[in-house]
Scaffold this motif. Structure first.
Motif, mmCIF file in Angstrom:
data_model
loop_
_atom_site.group_PDB
_atom_site.id
_atom_site.type_symbol
_atom_site.label_atom_id
_atom_site.label_comp_id
_atom_site.label_asym_id
_atom_site.label_seq_id
_atom_site.Cartn_x
_atom_site.Cartn_y
_atom_site.Cartn_z
ATOM 1 N N LEU A 91 -25.649 -21.018 -9.462
ATOM 2 C CA LEU A 91 -24.455 -21.080 -10.302
ATOM 3 C C LEU A 91 -23.806 -19.715 -10.418
ATOM 4 C CD1 LEU A 91 -25.313 -23.214 -13.479
ATOM 5 C CD2 LEU A 91 -23.888 -23.869 -11.539
ATOM 6 N N ASN A 92 -22.475 -19.710 -10.430
ATOM 7 C CA ASN A 92 -21.743 -18.529 -10.849
ATOM 8 C C ASN A 92 -21.724 -18.492 -12.373
ATOM 9 O OD1 ASN A 92 -21.228 -17.949 -8.197
ATOM 10 N ND2 ASN A 92 -18.998 -17.932 -8.398
ATOM 11 N N PRO A 93 -21.690 -17.313 -12.966
ATOM 12 C CA PRO A 93 -21.670 -17.258 -14.428
ATOM 13 C C PRO A 93 -20.376 -17.775 -15.051
ATOM 14 C CG PRO A 93 -21.436 -15.066 -13.482
ATOM 15 C CD PRO A 93 -21.775 -15.983 -12.349
ATOM 16 N N ASP A 94 -19.299 -17.890 -14.256
ATOM 17 C CA ASP A 94 -18.030 -18.379 -14.807
ATOM 18 C C ASP A 94 -17.893 -19.891 -14.651
ATOM 19 O OD1 ASP A 94 -17.763 -18.276 -12.067
ATOM 20 O OD2 ASP A 94 -15.721 -17.478 -12.075
ATOM 21 N N THR A 95 -19.018 -20.595 -14.779
ATOM 22 C CA THR A 95 -19.008 -22.054 -14.721
ATOM 23 C C THR A 95 -19.458 -22.632 -16.056
ATOM 24 O OG1 THR A 95 -21.268 -22.057 -13.816
ATOM 25 C CG2 THR A 95 -19.448 -22.200 -12.236
ATOM 26 N N ILE A 96 -18.979 -23.832 -16.326
ATOM 27 C CA ILE A 96 -19.443 -24.634 -17.462
ATOM 28 C C ILE A 96 -20.039 -25.896 -16.856
ATOM 29 C CG2 ILE A 96 -18.825 -25.854 -19.571
ATOM 30 C CD1 ILE A 96 -18.512 -22.842 -19.798
ATOM 31 N N VAL A 97 -21.314 -26.145 -17.139
ATOM 32 C CA VAL A 97 -22.041 -27.195 -16.425
ATOM 33 C C VAL A 97 -22.553 -28.260 -17.395
ATOM 34 C CG1 VAL A 97 -23.850 -27.677 -14.754
ATOM 35 C CG2 VAL A 97 -22.773 -25.421 -14.794
ATOM 36 N N PRO A 120 -21.118 -30.200 -6.229
ATOM 37 C CA PRO A 120 -20.296 -31.000 -7.131
ATOM 38 C C PRO A 120 -18.813 -30.783 -6.889
ATOM 39 C CG PRO A 120 -20.942 -28.994 -8.234
ATOM 40 C CD PRO A 120 -21.584 -28.956 -6.860
ATOM 41 N N LYS A 121 -18.006 -31.577 -7.550
ATOM 42 C CA LYS A 121 -16.559 -31.325 -7.574
ATOM 43 C C LYS A 121 -16.301 -30.211 -8.584
ATOM 44 C CE LYS A 121 -13.825 -34.420 -9.480
ATOM 45 N NZ LYS A 121 -13.022 -35.662 -9.638
ATOM 46 N N LEU A 122 -15.463 -29.259 -8.224
ATOM 47 C CA LEU A 122 -15.097 -28.172 -9.127
ATOM 48 C C LEU A 122 -13.696 -28.409 -9.678
ATOM 49 C CD1 LEU A 122 -16.334 -25.021 -7.134
ATOM 50 C CD2 LEU A 122 -17.573 -26.376 -8.831
ATOM 51 N N VAL A 123 -13.537 -28.118 -10.964
ATOM 52 C CA VAL A 123 -12.219 -28.218 -11.587
ATOM 53 C C VAL A 123 -11.952 -26.937 -12.360
ATOM 54 C CG1 VAL A 123 -12.283 -30.743 -11.774
ATOM 55 C CG2 VAL A 123 -13.126 -29.333 -13.674
ATOM 56 N N ILE A 229 -16.948 -27.199 -14.288
ATOM 57 C CA ILE A 229 -15.767 -26.389 -14.581
ATOM 58 C C ILE A 229 -15.995 -24.981 -14.050
ATOM 59 C CG2 ILE A 229 -14.318 -25.421 -16.412
ATOM 60 C CD1 ILE A 229 -15.206 -27.835 -18.149
ATOM 61 N N HIS A 230 -15.020 -24.464 -13.315
ATOM 62 C CA HIS A 230 -15.157 -23.138 -12.708
ATOM 63 C C HIS A 230 -13.905 -22.315 -12.995
ATOM 64 C CE1 HIS A 230 -15.345 -20.499 -8.868
ATOM 65 N NE2 HIS A 230 -16.026 -19.938 -9.825
ATOM 66 N N HIS A 231 -14.104 -21.162 -13.634
ATOM 67 C CA HIS A 231 -12.964 -20.296 -13.938
ATOM 68 C C HIS A 231 -12.437 -19.599 -12.697
ATOM 69 C CE1 HIS A 231 -14.377 -20.953 -18.039
ATOM 70 N NE2 HIS A 231 -13.186 -20.532 -18.444
ATOM 71 N N HIS A 232 -13.285 -19.401 -11.718
ATOM 72 C CA HIS A 232 -12.922 -18.884 -10.393
ATOM 73 C C HIS A 232 -12.635 -17.384 -10.380
ATOM 74 C CE1 HIS A 232 -11.941 -19.282 -6.215
ATOM 75 N NE2 HIS A 232 -10.746 -18.751 -6.366
ATOM 76 N N GLY A 233 -13.559 -16.649 -9.753
ATOM 77 C CA GLY A 233 -13.320 -15.246 -9.456
ATOM 78 C C GLY A 233 -13.526 -14.278 -10.595
ATOM 79 N N ALA A 234 -14.333 -14.626 -11.615
ATOM 80 C CA ALA A 234 -14.504 -13.718 -12.749
ATOM 81 C C ALA A 234 -15.116 -12.391 -12.329
ATOM 82 C CB ALA A 234 -15.372 -14.375 -13.826
#
Length: 301
Positions: A91-97, A120-123, A229-234
């Motif tokens: 996991l990236n830390p900028d995810t909500i799982v 998974p699908k990322l949003v 949920i992925h904030h992307h690029g933190a």
């Protein structure tokens, strides 16, 4: 069959607040979870108090606090080395799982023993879809993308191959390289290929990992019934223009490692020169754009 154990591995670098929210999503007790989650945070010498936050607020999390930044691949290997699970959830830390997403990923993997990776699908935080699947960066796929043919013919499986602009994100599919922001990896597949290649730069080490996994006979699946949920690029946003330089370096390293042995020396030199030129032009365009923004800011525009 014994209860599956999932070892969650989060590599962190200076994203304390994102990491806190990610850990909260994994540890909230209001949501029952039939899986046993082991959470491992590998902190790459953050200076924002990330390691201290984990120690104080999440004492049950296994923390590896490096005294220097070892890079993404080495940090994941560190986490995998102490992991006890049959599955690794990178996991990236900028995810909500949501925990149900983890359960669904594991259920799919349990029914598909050939799956080395399930993605998974990322949003985005607003719920909109985040394109997260690409094919491997073969010479023709990169050429069509560099020429902009994927934008002209987005539904073409030939011209849109690299960015997979035609891909349906509502269907289960076998893919080449899903975004590594959230990947469920079978532990024995990870061990079979020796984990991630620590000689690879930060970008393309995940592509190299998927490449080697497929060569070893494992399959990689995209599974849309699990959403993250992925904030992307933190973290990578902190690199600035260095991100483009690191991407360029990673792509060339990937080609040197995986394509050079397949081609005559002259042909490979021509291919590498073309790829290098394309990357340098993109970097020059980014530098010019940054310079223009800076000039406008100085003028108060």
């Amino acid at each position: 069959m014994s209860e599956p154990i999932v070892s969650v591995i989060i590599v962190n670098w200076n994203t304390r607040e994102h990491l806190r929210r990610c850990l909260q999503s994994l540890t909230q007790r209001s949501t029952p979870c039939p899986l046993h989650l082991e959470i491992i945070v590998v902190d790459n010498a953050s200076v924002d108090g990330s390691a201290e936050m984990v120690r104080c607020e999440f004492p049950h999390v296994r923390l590896i606090a490096n005294d220097r930044n070892l890079g993404y691949a080495a940090a994941n290997n560190q986490g995998a080395k102490i992991a006890r699970g049959r599955y690794l959830l990178l996991l990236n830390p900028d995810t909500i799982v949501p925990k149900e997403a983890v359960v669904r990923l594991v259920e799919f993997a349990e029914f598909h023993p050939d799956a080395g990776i399930v993605a998974p699908k990322l949003v985005y935080p607003d719920g909109s879809l985040q394109p997260s699947v690409r094919s491997f960066p073969t010479p023709m796929a990169l050429l069509f993308s560099a020429l902009g043919l994927d934008r002209v013919f987005p539904q073409s499986r030939i011209f849109g191959r690299y960015r997979m602009t035609w891909f349906r994100y509502d269907q289960v599919a076998e893919v080449d390289q899903p975004m590594a922001s959230a990947l469920l990896v079978r532990k024995n597949a990870w061990e079979q290929i020796g984990g991630m290649d620590e000689t690879m730069p930060i970008f393309f080490n995940d592509v190299d990992f998927c490449w080697r996994l497929k060569k070893a006979g494992w399959r990689i699946y995209f599974f849309p019934n699990a959403t993250v949920i992925h904030h992307h690029g933190a973290s990578t946003r902190l690199l600035g223009i260095g991100k483009a330089l690191a991407t360029h370096k990673g792509l060339l390293h990937f080609y040197d490692k995986n394509f050079r042995p397949l081609m005559p020396a002259l042909l490979y030199w021509l291919l590498r020169s073309f790829i290098s030129l394309g990357s340098q032009l993109r970097i020059a365009a980014l530098l010019a754009a940054n310079l223009l923004v800076s000039l406008r800011q100085k003028r108060g525009e």
